[in-house]
Design an enzyme around this catalytic site. Structure first.
Site, PDB file in Angstrom:
ATOM      1  N   ARG A  36       0.855  -1.174   0.000  1.00  0.00           N
ATOM      2  CA  ARG A  36       0.000   0.000   0.000  1.00  0.00           C
ATOM      3  C   ARG A  36       0.901   1.238   0.000  1.00  0.00           C
ATOM      4  O   ARG A  36       2.009   1.211   0.535  1.00  0.00           O
ATOM      5  CB  ARG A  36      -0.909   0.048   1.241  1.00  0.00           C
ATOM      6  CG  ARG A  36      -2.096  -0.891   1.197  1.00  0.00           C
ATOM      7  CD  ARG A  36      -3.157  -0.434   0.198  1.00  0.00           C
ATOM      8  NE  ARG A  36      -4.401  -1.193   0.307  1.00  0.00           N
ATOM      9  CZ  ARG A  36      -4.655  -2.291  -0.376  1.00  0.00           C
ATOM     10  NH1 ARG A  36      -3.746  -2.794  -1.203  1.00  0.00           N
ATOM     11  NH2 ARG A  36      -5.824  -2.912  -0.242  1.00  0.00           N
TER      12      ARG A  36
ATOM     13  N   GLU B 184      -4.025   7.421  -4.183  1.00  0.00           N
ATOM     14  CA  GLU B 184      -4.475   6.920  -5.486  1.00  0.00           C
ATOM     15  C   GLU B 184      -5.865   7.446  -5.834  1.00  0.00           C
ATOM     16  O   GLU B 184      -6.704   7.583  -4.943  1.00  0.00           O
ATOM     17  CB  GLU B 184      -4.500   5.384  -5.465  1.00  0.00           C
ATOM     18  CG  GLU B 184      -3.137   4.781  -5.243  1.00  0.00           C
ATOM     19  CD  GLU B 184      -3.200   3.258  -5.110  1.00  0.00           C
ATOM     20  OE1 GLU B 184      -4.306   2.681  -5.254  1.00  0.00           O
ATOM     21  OE2 GLU B 184      -2.150   2.645  -4.855  1.00  0.00           O
TER      22      GLU B 184
ATOM     23  N   HIS C 181      -1.653   0.393  -9.877  1.00  0.00           N
ATOM     24  CA  HIS C 181      -2.261  -0.540  -8.932  1.00  0.00           C
ATOM     25  C   HIS C 181      -2.938  -1.704  -9.676  1.00  0.00           C
ATOM     26  O   HIS C 181      -4.146  -1.918  -9.587  1.00  0.00           O
ATOM     27  CB  HIS C 181      -3.281   0.163  -8.032  1.00  0.00           C
ATOM     28  CG  HIS C 181      -3.531  -0.571  -6.741  1.00  0.00           C
ATOM     29  ND1 HIS C 181      -3.874   0.058  -5.577  1.00  0.00           N
ATOM     30  CD2 HIS C 181      -3.480  -1.902  -6.435  1.00  0.00           C
ATOM     31  CE1 HIS C 181      -4.037  -0.828  -4.605  1.00  0.00           C
ATOM     32  NE2 HIS C 181      -3.799  -2.035  -5.106  1.00  0.00           N
TER      33      HIS C 181
END
Length: 312
Positions: free
Chosen positions: A231, A260, A278
């Protein structure tokens, strides 16, 4: 009557379709007035199907007094306050294991692309430089190098086996040792000092927030590489950006970011960074398996059966 659930945001299309077919589903992400939406459905909603980073905390739980289960699409539950859920006897589930192999594939791709600079070499070719300027500059092999795995869980072990098949040596750090054939380092700084490529696979928690900081990057050094498949919150992003700009580490491969999908544009001009949007688990097969597990947990709960993947 179908159990009533709230879907927090639009997610995987096939999963959404099944949720809306099998349950009476209300979409929170498209409500013009969130407070009014919650008041409207508070009397009947028994489940949450969560997608994405929207926080699920005690305030939201209290707005839904009939809430029994929060079924998350994904392994990471950092957006869900587990302590708040526990206090209210709300079950929280996630979707582990079904994405291990896919994320491990992405992780190995990031290692290869970061160290060998394959995306940069493709850009070199596409820019007409091969013919006009000659061969792309030599890069570095991964064979014989040491991969430090920060977080040797299910995904970390799958990454380690792939890297070992490529001739890499493996080291790791966890909160505690595991029964594995890899050397153990007592902390992230020592691990970084002892490896050539440091890959972060740790869960995002309060304890791991910005665990990759200046001390770790200093230990990694100007010939070391960082890869983050966990993360964005586990890395001190401004510090990493500065270390890349100043060449204090050799490079970074990043699939995740702190805010994000908003990525600091300063990353885009770096020739020592490989950036993925991602995509760790982003295949048709894996996303379907994640959705199937999320749905099955809801089905089992509303049928009075134990869920498959309850969070501790």
């Amino acid at each position: 009557m179908k159990p009533q659930i709230i879907i927090t945001a639009r997610g995987h299309a096939g999963t959404m379709a099944t949720l809306q077919s099998e349950f009476t589903a209300h979409l929170l992400g498209e409500a013009p007035d969130r407070s009014a939406f919650l008041r409207q459905h508070a009397h009947a909603v028994r489940g949450l199907a969560t997608f994405g980073p929207m926080p699920v905390d005690g305030k939201l739980m209290d707005a839904l007094p009939k809430l029994e289960i929060i079924a998350n699409f994904g392994v990471g539950v950092d957006a869900i306050n587990l302590d708040d859920a526990k206090k209210r006897n709300i079950i929280v589930t996630n979707t582990p294991d079904v994405l291990n192999e896919c994320v491990a594939d992405t992780a190995l791709a990031l290692v290869l692309n970061t160290v060998r600079k394959f995306p940069q070499s493709e850009g070199y070719l596409r820019g007409g430089n091969w013919a006009s300027r000659g061969p792309y500059p030599l890069t570095t092999s991964i064979g014989g190098k040491t991969l430090g795995v920060l977080g040797l869980g299910r995904i970390g072990e799958a990454i380690a086996s792939r890297a070992a098949a490529c001739g890499m040596q493996i080291r790791y750090h966890n909160r505690s040792r595991k029964d594995v054939p890899y050397p153990y380092d007592p902390d992230p700084v020592t691990l970084a000092r002892n490896c050539d490529v440091l890959i972060v696979v740790t869960p995002a928690t309060a304890e791991t927030s910005r665990i990759i900081n200046a001390k770790v990057l200093d230990a990694l050094g100007p010939e070391g590489y960082l890869v983050n498949i966990a993360r964005g919150s586990v890395v001190d992003e401004p510090v990493l950006l500065r270390y890349l700009q100043e060449k204090k580490i050799a490079g970074a491969g990043l699939d995740v970011f702190a805010d994000e999908p908003r990525v600091p544009p300063e990353f885009f001009s770096l020739d020592n960074a490989v950036l993925f949007p991602h995509v760790g688990s982003a295949t048709v097969e894996t996303r379907k398996a994640m959705g199937d597990l999320q749905i099955e947990n809801l089905r089992r709960h509303f049928a009075g059966k134990p869920v498959l993947t309850r969070m501790a």
